[in-house]
Design an enzyme around this catalytic site. Structure first.
Site, PDB file in Angstrom:
ATOM      1  N   LYS A 125      63.132   3.101  -9.972  1.00 48.26           N
ATOM      2  CA  LYS A 125      61.675   3.127  -9.801  1.00 48.26           C
ATOM      3  C   LYS A 125      61.372   3.898  -8.534  1.00 48.26           C
ATOM      4  O   LYS A 125      62.204   3.959  -7.619  1.00 48.26           O
ATOM      5  CB  LYS A 125      61.133   1.697  -9.687  1.00 48.26           C
ATOM      6  CG  LYS A 125      59.658   1.576  -9.963  1.00 48.26           C
ATOM      7  CD  LYS A 125      59.338   1.470 -11.442  1.00 48.26           C
ATOM      8  CE  LYS A 125      57.848   1.603 -11.683  1.00 48.26           C
ATOM      9  NZ  LYS A 125      57.468   1.346 -13.094  1.00 48.26           N
ATOM     10  N   ASP A 165      53.481   5.722 -13.907  1.00 47.84           N
ATOM     11  CA  ASP A 165      53.164   4.306 -13.680  1.00 47.84           C
ATOM     12  C   ASP A 165      51.742   4.328 -13.118  1.00 47.84           C
ATOM     13  O   ASP A 165      51.019   5.318 -13.306  1.00 47.84           O
ATOM     14  CB  ASP A 165      54.173   3.653 -12.712  1.00 47.84           C
ATOM     15  CG  ASP A 165      54.043   2.131 -12.652  1.00 47.84           C
ATOM     16  OD1 ASP A 165      54.526   1.455 -13.554  1.00 47.84           O
ATOM     17  OD2 ASP A 165      53.422   1.615 -11.692  1.00 47.84           O
TER      18      ASP A 165
HETATM   19  P1  NDP Z   1      46.927   3.174 -14.554  1.00 48.30           P
HETATM   20  O1  NDP Z   1      46.939   3.786 -13.222  1.00 48.30           O
HETATM   21  O2  NDP Z   1      46.663   4.027 -15.749  1.00 48.30           O
HETATM   22  O3  NDP Z   1      45.874   1.978 -14.596  1.00 48.30           O
HETATM   23  C1  NDP Z   1      45.974   0.883 -13.742  1.00 48.30           C
HETATM   24  C2  NDP Z   1      44.734   0.048 -13.922  1.00 48.30           C
HETATM   25  O4  NDP Z   1      44.914  -1.170 -13.225  1.00 48.30           O
HETATM   26  C3  NDP Z   1      43.501   0.703 -13.342  1.00 48.30           C
HETATM   27  O5  NDP Z   1      42.385   0.341 -14.088  1.00 48.30           O
HETATM   28  C4  NDP Z   1      43.441   0.111 -11.953  1.00 48.30           C
HETATM   29  O6  NDP Z   1      42.134   0.067 -11.393  1.00 48.30           O
HETATM   30  C5  NDP Z   1      43.923  -1.288 -12.214  1.00 48.30           C
HETATM   31  N1  NDP Z   1      44.474  -1.854 -10.995  1.00 48.30           N
HETATM   32  C6  NDP Z   1      45.458  -1.352 -10.222  1.00 48.30           C
HETATM   33  N2  NDP Z   1      45.666  -2.124  -9.155  1.00 48.30           N
HETATM   34  C7  NDP Z   1      44.782  -3.129  -9.265  1.00 48.30           C
HETATM   35  C8  NDP Z   1      44.497  -4.248  -8.462  1.00 48.30           C
HETATM   36  N3  NDP Z   1      45.159  -4.488  -7.335  1.00 48.30           N
HETATM   37  N4  NDP Z   1      43.518  -5.078  -8.874  1.00 48.30           N
HETATM   38  C9  NDP Z   1      42.849  -4.833 -10.001  1.00 48.30           C
HETATM   39  N5  NDP Z   1      43.061  -3.772 -10.804  1.00 48.30           N
HETATM   40  C10 NDP Z   1      44.021  -2.952 -10.428  1.00 48.30           C
HETATM   41  O7  NDP Z   1      48.332   2.419 -14.701  1.00 48.30           O
HETATM   42  P2  NDP Z   1      49.079   1.935 -16.004  1.00 48.30           P
HETATM   43  O8  NDP Z   1      48.106   1.505 -17.023  1.00 48.30           O
HETATM   44  O9  NDP Z   1      50.082   2.955 -16.349  1.00 48.30           O
HETATM   45  O10 NDP Z   1      49.891   0.691 -15.447  1.00 48.30           O
HETATM   46  C11 NDP Z   1      49.353  -0.639 -15.456  1.00 48.30           C
HETATM   47  C12 NDP Z   1      50.490  -1.643 -15.337  1.00 48.30           C
HETATM   48  O11 NDP Z   1      51.393  -1.470 -16.430  1.00 48.30           O
HETATM   49  C13 NDP Z   1      51.343  -1.530 -14.080  1.00 48.30           C
HETATM   50  O12 NDP Z   1      51.772  -2.823 -13.689  1.00 48.30           O
HETATM   51  C14 NDP Z   1      52.546  -0.738 -14.545  1.00 48.30           C
HETATM   52  O13 NDP Z   1      53.685  -0.971 -13.740  1.00 48.30           O
HETATM   53  C15 NDP Z   1      52.721  -1.295 -15.935  1.00 48.30           C
HETATM   54  N6  NDP Z   1      53.472  -0.462 -16.845  1.00 48.30           N
HETATM   55  C16 NDP Z   1      53.061   0.805 -17.156  1.00 48.30           C
HETATM   56  C17 NDP Z   1      53.780   1.576 -18.042  1.00 48.30           C
HETATM   57  C18 NDP Z   1      53.304   2.910 -18.491  1.00 48.30           C
HETATM   58  O14 NDP Z   1      53.897   3.446 -19.447  1.00 48.30           O
HETATM   59  N7  NDP Z   1      52.273   3.483 -17.929  1.00 48.30           N
HETATM   60  C19 NDP Z   1      55.045   1.089 -18.618  1.00 48.30           C
HETATM   61  C20 NDP Z   1      55.346  -0.281 -18.298  1.00 48.30           C
HETATM   62  C21 NDP Z   1      54.598  -0.989 -17.413  1.00 48.30           C
HETATM   63  P3  NDP Z   1      41.677   1.173 -10.307  1.00 48.30           P
HETATM   64  O15 NDP Z   1      41.531   2.449 -11.086  1.00 48.30           O
HETATM   65  O16 NDP Z   1      40.418   0.625  -9.786  1.00 48.30           O
HETATM   66  O17 NDP Z   1      42.779   1.221  -9.292  1.00 48.30           O
END
Ligand code: NDP
Length: 444
Positions: A125, A165
């Site tokens: 990671k 991510d």
């Molecule tokens: P994105 O950046 O596309 O989206 C993240 C979302 O979560 C945004 O809406 C963001 O809001 C919100 N967010 C982030 N931090 C916080 C916080 N502290 N409090 C509230 N909302 C928050 O990321 P992903 O969708 O790719 O990833 C989301 C999760 O899924 C992560 O935990 C990641 O590790 C996990 N994941 C992702 C994979 C992938 O293929 N993308 C694979 C496996 C796991 P804002 O825009 O306001 O920051």
């Protein structure tokens, strides 16, 4: 003190100030007690001590110039945690909260997640405390190029293959890949999540969200149930959340809430995904705009309240520790029966306990969100074979993998006498393959 307790105690002592890493290690190791009891040879080989120590940690500075001509400096990380079963594989996270503890917890989880996919990928990671939010495309490009100017020496199609991510989507992967290709003069599958015009795979964008729904659907099916007519709450407003919402809706569920880091929307009539996509993917806007555009929906500042909305299924898809014990209890009191973790470690240890004590079917992240990395591995296979599968082909493979993961973790939990405990099942099933490979490799 048991072997596991000793390893955990040492880990905390020698890695102070890494609370997220301690949390993930505690969740994993405590569930491995029955496995190490059955295999005394592991202790002799110091297997757990090696398992929790990354093979390599790379930390570097990332200088870049912003639009005002000012030099900015961020921290860059890549933790190459475990390559026993395949090249390191795991995403890059760009978010101001990123630090070594967060990258290590994600890396440790990734080892077992990747093992669960059944594909030959090790765990890694990386990321940076850079915040792409509010930056111009040129600033994001400048940052990504500088990040790759260091990272390129450590990665490779058969060594370490990063992906996206939080904060790293198609745009960032494009800039990172462009710079890698320029430096190395190689057009290879060194990053996944690439655009379709330069080696990407169909379904990679949708994969984590779709995979989450496929595994949850299998858990529902095993109980004679389905998504049809269910009320679903999804946290997050990013890649995982959006495609989980899309697939859940296509199976007849009603998704009533989502959030970004500022606040949440509640739409009792069901989220309009075309509007969500327009705000997030086209305009890179904030979720609050949804309430301005959709009649009958409400925006509330702050995130935690989302878990007070009654639902049958909760899918946390934003970030770590979104659900604490109090939110978990509220979900239970309101009748929530299924929790599928789309994000990594979104439930605290105490929240998991609440779910398990109350009979909630709890699908932990390393199983539930493995669809993303699984499809990344399918992208790697297509890259090395110079072949290109159709959307239907990749989607069918993804679904097969998620259904398989469900049955593997279900069987592992049963085998060790913990039926229905998928935290145990996922950790045990994931660990066994890695442990076998590490034992076969000798002391390395
Ligand atoms: P994105 O950046 O596309 O989206 C993240 C979302 O979560 C945004 O809406 C963001 O809001 C919100 N967010 C982030 N931090 C916080 C916080 N502290 N409090 C509230 N909302 C928050 O990321 P992903 O969708 O790719 O990833 C989301 C999760 O899924 C992560 O935990 C990641 O590790 C996990 N994941 C992702 C994979 C992938 O293929 N993308 C694979 C496996 C796991 P804002 O825009 O306001 O920051």
């Amino acid at each position: 003190m048991t072997y596991v307790e000793r390893v955990l105690k040492n880990l905390k002592k020698h890695n102070p100030n890494e609370p997220e890493f301690h949390q993930a290690a505690t969740e994993i190791l405590t569930t491995l007690e029955p496995v190490v009891e059955k295999h005394p040879e592991y202790e002799k080989a110091a297997l757990l001590e090696r398992f929790v120590e990354p093979e390599r940690v790379i930390m570097f500075r990332v200088p870049w110039v912003d639009d005002k001509g000012k030099v900015q400096v961020n921290k860059g990380y890549r933790v190459q945690f475990n390559s026993a079963i395949g090249p390191y594989k795991g995403g890059l996270r760009f978010h101001p909260s990123v630090n070594l503890s967060i990258i290590k917890f994600l890396g440790l989880e990734q080892i077992l997640k990747n093992s669960l996919t059944g594909l030959p990928i090790g765990g890694g990671k990386g990321g940076s405390d850079f915040d792409p939010k509010g930056k111009s495309d040129r600033e994001v490009m400048a940052f990504c190029q500088s990040f790759m100017n260091e990272l390129y020496r450590h990665i490779g199609a058969d060594t370490d293959v990063p992906a996206g991510d939080i904060g790293v989507g198609g745009r960032e992967i494009g800039y990172l890949f462009g710079q890698y290709k320029r430096i190395r003069d190689e057009h290879v599958g060194v990053l996944t999540g690439r655009g379709l015009s330069y080696g990407g795979s169909l379904v990679r964008t949708e994969a984590t969200g779709y995979g989450l729904i496929y595994i949850t659907e299998e858990a529902l099916k095993a109980r004679g149930d389905s998504f049809e007519g269910k009320t679903v709450v999804i946290s997050g407003f990013g890649n995982v959340a959006i495609y989980a919402c899309q697939k859940a809706q296509s199976l007849g569920a009603k998704v009533v809430a989502m959030y970004d880091s500022n606040g949440y929307i509640y739409d009792p009539n069901g989220i309009k995904l075309d509007i969500v996509k327009d705000i997030k993917e086209v305009k890179r806007g904030r979720i609050k705009e949804y309430a301005q555009r959709v009649e009958g929906s409400v925006y509330t500042e702050g995130c935690k309240g989302i878990w007070t909305i009654p639902c049958d299924i909760a899918l946390p898809c934003a970030t770590q520790n979104e659900i604490d014990a109090a939110s978990a209890q509220t979900l239970v009191n309101n009748g929530c029966k299924y929790v599928g973790e789309g994000a990594n470690m979104p439930s605290t240890l105490e929240a998991i306990e609440v779910f398990q004590k109350n009979g909630v079917v709890f699908l932990p992240a390393k199983a539930a969100n493995a669809g993303g990395v699984a499809t990344s591995a399918l992208e790697m296979a297509q890259s090395s074979g110079r072949i290109f599968w159709t959307f239907e082909e990749v989607d069918a493979k993804l679904k097969g993998i998620m259904v398989n993961i469900y049955h593997n973790i279900d069987n592992a939990a049963k085998e060790y006498g913990y039926e229905g405990n998928y935290v145990m099942g996922a950790n045990i099933a994931g660990f066994k393959k890695v442990a076998d490979a590490m034992m076969a490799h000798g002391v390395v």
